[in-house]
Motif scaffolding. Structure first.
Motif, short mmCIF file in Angstrom:
data_model
loop_
_atom_site.label_atom_id
_atom_site.label_comp_id
_atom_site.label_asym_id
_atom_site.label_seq_id
_atom_site.Cartn_x
_atom_site.Cartn_y
_atom_site.Cartn_z
N THR A 1 -66.46 -0.21 31.68
CA THR A 1 -65.11 -1.17 32.08
C THR A 1 -64.38 -1.87 30.95
OG1 THR A 1 -66.24 -3.01 32.90
CG2 THR A 1 -65.87 -1.16 34.42
N ASP A 2 -63.15 -2.24 31.09
CA ASP A 2 -62.31 -3.21 30.03
C ASP A 2 -63.36 -4.32 29.79
OD1 ASP A 2 -60.63 -1.02 29.48
OD2 ASP A 2 -59.00 -2.07 30.90
N ARG A 3 -63.64 -4.96 31.20
CA ARG A 3 -64.49 -6.14 30.94
C ARG A 3 -65.94 -6.03 30.08
NH1 ARG A 3 -66.46 -9.86 36.40
NH2 ARG A 3 -67.53 -7.90 36.63
N ARG B 1 -66.14 -3.80 27.70
CA ARG B 1 -65.84 -3.60 26.54
C ARG B 1 -65.72 -4.89 25.88
NH1 ARG B 1 -64.51 1.55 24.78
NH2 ARG B 1 -64.44 3.12 26.36
N HIS C 1 -63.47 -0.83 21.46
CA HIS C 1 -62.08 -1.10 22.20
C HIS C 1 -61.65 0.29 22.74
CE1 HIS C 1 -61.68 -5.41 21.06
NE2 HIS C 1 -61.92 -4.76 19.88
N ARG C 2 -62.07 1.29 22.04
CA ARG C 2 -61.66 2.60 22.30
C ARG C 2 -62.64 3.90 22.55
NH1 ARG C 2 -56.16 3.66 20.17
NH2 ARG C 2 -55.22 1.80 19.63
#
Length: 299
Positions: A236-238, A240, A279-280
């Protein structure tokens, strides 16, 4: 600097041993967000504790930070009053606000001061004292454990979260730099941790056999169990954001101890526009193991 010895609820990056060089108002939101990420791990640990200390009246979170686990304790033990104890008042402000949002403020209190002495200010002995990666920031850990034990009611439980395994975020070979980056970072962190421990006021070297140390201060060890946080890729973004924050603090905190090539790799991993960055890239994950030791006061 954050490190895996203390990187969680004590996502608590290096607190307790020195409050002078950290802006806790600024650090608070980061610590809270990171501790929230570890909620599944804590919930499993508290469910296990619930079989050991079934109906505690008073629970103390010794080294609570922004109160994420303090509030989980309040939810896991609905009949208990919880006191969050920490040396940083801005973090306790966040803990009180969190308790209010979650509807447990009527049985939630805070106590500001340095461990272990501040525990003398408790009005009552604790039925459950939770200490998550706060002990190793105290110079004399045996004396601190004795102080924790002294604040327990007869039959009360000390739950000590220390150790476990270093967190992993990436495969061994990430396609840039030398394979094995995290293992090398672990070794540097261990050296940093040893220096941190040696520099603490009143530092005493101890063999970190936590059940033996608990027994040495008059408690009866009752169990040891490790709990996993397993957030697989693609994550998830969190997660990351947690990985990026952790690697950023490592890069900045380890400074000149870092190999030049590994610094270049870390810079790429942390560059938001780089396809190889955390991030990617699709292979980022979070895998961590934390160990909880319990002991009871028998007299």
């Amino acid at each position: 600097m954050a490190h895996d010895h203390h990187d969680d609820h004590h996502a608590h990056a290096g607190h307790h041993h020195d409050h002078t060089d950290i802006d806790w108002t600024e650090m608070g939101p980061l610590l809270e967000t990171q501790a929230e990420l570890f909620t599944p791990l804590y919930e499993r640990a508290l469910a296990w504790l619930g079989h050991k200390q079934t109906e505690p009246g008073l629970i103390v979170d010794a080294g609570s930070g922004p109160g994420v686990v303090s509030c989980l304790l309040a939810e896991a033990f609905p009949g208990a009053r919880v006191v969050a104890v920490d040396g940083a008042e801005p973090l306790l402000e966040r803990a009180r606000a969190r308790a209010g949002r979650l509807g447990v403020a009527d049985r939630f209190g805070t106590l500001v001061g340095e461990l272990p002495g501040v525990l003398d200010d408790l009005d009552y002995p604790a039925d459950l004292l939770w200490a998550a990666r706060s002990l190793h920031h105290l110079g004399d850990q045996r004396a601190a454990l004795a102080a924790f034990a002294a604040r327990l009611a007869t039959g009360g439980t000390l739950a000590l979260l220390e150790g476990g395994l270093p967190a992993r975020f990436l495969p061994r070979d990430i396609g840039i730099g030398r394979p094995g980056l995290q293992a090398r970072l672990d070794a540097l962190q261990e050296d940093w941790f040893a220096r941190m421990r040696a520099d603490l006021p009143g530092a005493v070297a101890e063999t970190e056999d936590w059940p033996a140390l608990m027994a040495a201060v008059g408690l009866r060890p009752t169990g040891t169990r490790s709990f996993l946080l397993d957030l697989p890729a693609p994550t998830t973004d969190r997660a990351r954001a947690y990985v990026a924050a952790s690697l950023s603090r490592l890069r900045d905190g380890l400074g000149d101890h870092l190999d030049a090539d590994d610094r270049v790799t870390l810079d790429r991993l942390l560059a938001p526009d780089d396809e190889a960055s955390v991030h990617r890239r699709p292979d980022v994950f979070v895998l961590a193991a934390h160990t909880v030791y319990t002991a009871v006061r028998i007299g």
